[in-house]
Design an enzyme around this catalytic site. Structure first.
Site, short mmCIF file in Angstrom:
data_model
loop_
_atom_site.label_atom_id
_atom_site.label_comp_id
_atom_site.label_asym_id
_atom_site.label_seq_id
_atom_site.Cartn_x
_atom_site.Cartn_y
_atom_site.Cartn_z
N ASP A 274 -10.12 2.95 1.79
CA ASP A 274 -10.34 2.25 3.06
C ASP A 274 -11.07 3.13 4.09
O ASP A 274 -12.05 2.72 4.69
CB ASP A 274 -9.01 1.80 3.67
CG ASP A 274 -8.41 0.61 2.93
OD1 ASP A 274 -9.18 -0.21 2.39
OD2 ASP A 274 -7.17 0.50 2.90
N LYS B 36 0.80 -1.23 0.00
CA LYS B 36 0.00 0.00 0.00
C LYS B 36 0.84 1.28 0.00
O LYS B 36 0.43 2.29 -0.56
CB LYS B 36 -0.97 0.02 1.19
CG LYS B 36 -2.11 -0.98 1.04
CD LYS B 36 -3.13 -0.81 2.15
CE LYS B 36 -4.19 -1.89 2.02
NZ LYS B 36 -5.34 -1.64 2.89
#
Ligand code: ATR
Length: 277
Positions: free
Chosen positions: A103, A66
């Site tokens: 997210d 990420k």
């Protein structure tokens, strides 16, 4: 031409994203496929180059890529830039790669699907200061939750996020336990109690307000030790599955400009997870 998408990570076999996205393609009559790709850290650069060469329209990014994917992208959405982490890549019309992070917004969408949008004045306690907590903290601020307190075993990490946010406060776990009664929304984002069946809480819930909202970001199990303990206080429960489904739905919307049906997906995955118990 058929479009294709992927999720890259290590490990990747357990990911529920391929099932979810392929089900949405079918439901919405999109001629596309979504596949899991096992990419080790040392192969990240060549994997991205292959995804481009082979014409992927976009992909999700999971642990451990990420942060490390950022130097390989051409453009970052401001929220992903602030978070320093990307979970969704879009291949733009001109071929350039743009990174997003869905997210944190996925968490807030899931929270608001359960509690509505009228709770923004509540005092919010975020437990944990890792990567997941950072995303949630920035998204809460963006969506108008301005009374944020972060608590963490290592309180300095909570302080760092607060400094970046420019508002809110950090406190120790002890202080948070003492003042728990003032928080209307309590969010559990640590990995405490996830290892080999141990049942542990990140903090004591003795002073949790009756009628508060208790949310966890973990969805397997659906009812974490934190949520089971919170439930004894007559609270509203938000499990982590909604966050997972909404982060996927927001990514899907970036790729295809349509928002898929999250309710049906949450029901379906809940049934699947309940069967595992
Ligand atoms: P993620 O990306 O999922 O947030 P992470 O960045 O490794 O994962 O963060 C894990 C979080 O769980 C941190 O808040 C961590 O606390 P520390 O910053 O003090 O390490 C918390 N955590 C993990 N194990 C813990 C434990 N046994 N007790 C208390 N907190 C714990």
């Amino acid at each position: 031409m058929k479009k294709w998408f992927a999720v890259i990570g290590d490990p990747i076999a357990h990911s529920k994203s391929p099932n979810m996205h392929n089900a949405w393609f079918e439901e919405m009559n999109i001629d596309a496929a979504y596949i899991p790709l096992h990419v080790k850290s040392e192969n990240l650069e060549s994997a991205i180059s292959s995804l481009k060469t082979l014409g992927a329209s976009g992909w999700n990014v999971t642990i451990p890529h990420k942060q490390t994917i950022i130097p390989f992208l051409d453009e970052l959405d401001p929220l992903a830039d602030k978070m320093g982490a990307v979970n969704t890549v879009v291949r733009l019309q001109d071929g350039r790669l743009k990174g997003y992070n869905t997210d944190g917004a996925g968490f807030v969408h899931a929270l608001e699907e359960v509690i509505g949008k009228d709770n923004k004045d509540q005092e919010v306690l975020l437990i944990g200061a890792g990567g997941a907590a950072r995303g949630i903290a920035f998204a809460l601020q963006l969506f108008g939750y301005r009374k944020l307190t972060i608590t963490n075993r290592t309180v300095e990490k909570a302080e760092d996020i607060i400094v970046e946010l420019g508002e809110g406060k950090a406190m120790s776990i002890k202080e948070a336990e003492q003042s728990l009664g003032k928080f209307g929304i309590v969010i559990q984002s640590t990995s405490v109690g996830l290892a080999n069946g141990e049942v542990k809480l990140p903090l004591s819930l003795e002073k949790l307000q009756e009628g508060a909202i208790a949310a966890d970001i973990v969805y397997n199990p659906l009812m974490t030790p934190f949520l089971l303990e919170a439930q004894k206080k007559n609270v509203t429960i938000v499990n982590g599955l909604g966050m997972f489904v909404h982060q996927g739905a927001i990514a899907y919307n970036y790729w295809l400009e349509q928002y898929p049906n999250t309710n049906n997906m949450i029901k379906r995955l809940t049934e699947e997870l309940e069967q595992l118990i």
